[in-house]
Design a protein around this motif. Structure first.
Motif: not given
Length: 434
Positions: A272, A276, A295, A298
């Motif tokens: 991460l 975050e 997530e 990403r």
């Protein structure tokens, strides 16, 4: 009285000593530095000998790539993480067996004003020198060829002292890997093929949450899983990489297809960004056109940048064929991938800590073989102290590999049994047809 001289005993044949073949010693890079400003920037790489090289520019985003024969990089810790002038940062590493690469991320369009290798002189070692010069977008566009590389008259740079060494030992990577073949006349190996894909490698370090980069962590785990599966002898195991080599994403997929794999398992570790929050545990991803959450989106975007990180994809990507049969195969393959992901989750959660949402999906390029059930396993977060401790633990690797092997056994046993039942008059196939 003269006596005859006794017959001379036959001498043993003289055995010539065999020459000792030394292991190859690669050129060594000992230091790297940047100088200059936002208009002109110089890069200097100290070497222990002169080497041939090739330099070219790329766009979208703006980069400069330097290809070299295989080099051992012994640079100071953190080299390349910071930039100066026209260079935001640079990375380096093995991009294929026999070839190394340095990739510079630029702040904007720039041209290679000069590039050369200097001989050792005045107490200085041999040096590779690259000089960059700021240009406008129109000038940059004219300076690169139709394939996005600098024209050859500018791209090939070899110092006169290194000219006799020939071109850099940089060649397209193989799209397949060597596998054992049966002895002449022996029966073919019809065991299902499992492809293990340790992510990243070479110039692509992956995430870095400590002293050990992701590429090393996932390679160690991939080798542990391979060893566990090979001991059972039920499958033929193929690794997309078994050393610190960069493999483009498309080649990883093609390896699985070329081997008619029954299963493709890609191994990664996540992190991460700072600030975050915190996350922990293993996650299993399958392919989806729409990400299951932010997530997952990403992560897929980050993993899909591997070829960009490597500087350029080294092979031509085949055109996608929009065909009804391929679409049907893709849908069925996704069903099998999702089924294996659930089996894998159930076995892994008995041995390791799983993420609070252990099953996710996103558009990972490495999972896009239309005919090979595929999953991507994030073993944990290198940004989490507990997960990082697990990732470097041999005991944890062994326990997790054991759980994954059980899941592979359960999934493939059912697939092979179904395939045999569908064709009782034929021998069992090398892999279950999805």
């Amino acid at each position: 009285m003269l006596c005859a001289a006794p017959a001379q005993a036959q001498s043993a044949p003289v055995v010539q000593p065999q020459p000792v073949i030394a292991a190859p010693v690669f050129p060594i890079a000992t230091d790297a530095r940047l100088a200059g400003d936002s208009r002109q920037t110089r890069f200097v790489l100290d070497l222990d000998r002169t080497v041939p090289f090739r330099a070219f520019a790329l766009s979208d985003p703006y980069r400069v790539v330097v290809d070299l024969p295989q080099v051992s990089f012994h640079l100071p810790t953190g080299a390349g993480s910071g930039g100066r002038g026209l260079v935001k940062a640079f990375r380096y590493g093995l991009v294929m067996p026999g070839g190394s690469r340095i990739v510079f991320d630029l702040t904007g369009p720039a041209r290679i004003a000069n590039s050369t290798v200097l001989d050792a002189a005045n107490g200085q070692p041999p040096r590779l020198v690259l000089e960059l010069e700021e240009v406008d977008e129109a000038t940059f566009a004219r300076s690169i060829g139709v394939d996005g590389r600098s024209p050859s008259k500018q791209a090939d740079s070899t110092a006169s002292s290194a000219a006799t060494a020939g071109p850099p030992a940089v060649r397209p990577p193989p799209t397949t890997v060597a596998v054992a073949t049966p002895p002449s006349g022996g029966p073919p190996d019809t065991r299902p093929v499992v492809v293990i894909d340790p992510g990243h490698g070479g110039i692509d370090y992956g995430t870095q949450g400590g002293e050990v980069p992701e590429k090393n962590l996932v390679l160690a785990f991939g080798q542990a899983l391979r060893d566990r599966l090979e001991r059972a002898g039920k499958y033929r195991i193929v690794m997309t990489r078994d050393d610190d080599t960069f493999i483009p994403l498309g080649d990883r997929v093609r390896i699985a297809q070329k081997q008619s794999a029954a299963l493709f398992v890609s191994i990664h570790a996540d992190a991460l960004p700072k600030g975050e929050g915190s996350a922990q545990g293993a996650t299993i991803y399958t392919l989806s056109d729409k990400a299951s959450d932010v997530e997952a989106e990403r992560l897929a975007e980050a993993e899909n940048r591997a070829d960009q990180i490597g500087g350029v994809n080294l092979t031509e990507e085949p055109a996608d064929v929009a065909d009804i049969l391929i679409d049907l195969a893709r849908r069925e393959t996704r069903t099998f991938s999702n089924r294996f992901a659930r089996v894998l989750m159930n076995d892994m959660k008995t041995a390791v800590h799983m993420h609070k949402r252990p099953l996710k999906s996103a558009g990972f390029r490495v999972l896009k073989a239309p005919d090979v059930p595929s999953v991507l396993v994030e073993l944990g977060y290198v940004s989490n102290k507990g997960d990082m401790g697990n990732l470097v633990s041999e005991a944890w690797r062994s326990r997790t590999a054991e759980a994954m092997a059980r899941a592979i056994d359960a999934f493939l046993a059912k697939r092979v049994a179904n395939a045999v039942a569908e064709r009782p008059d034929k021998p069992a196939p090398g892999r279950a047809k999805p």
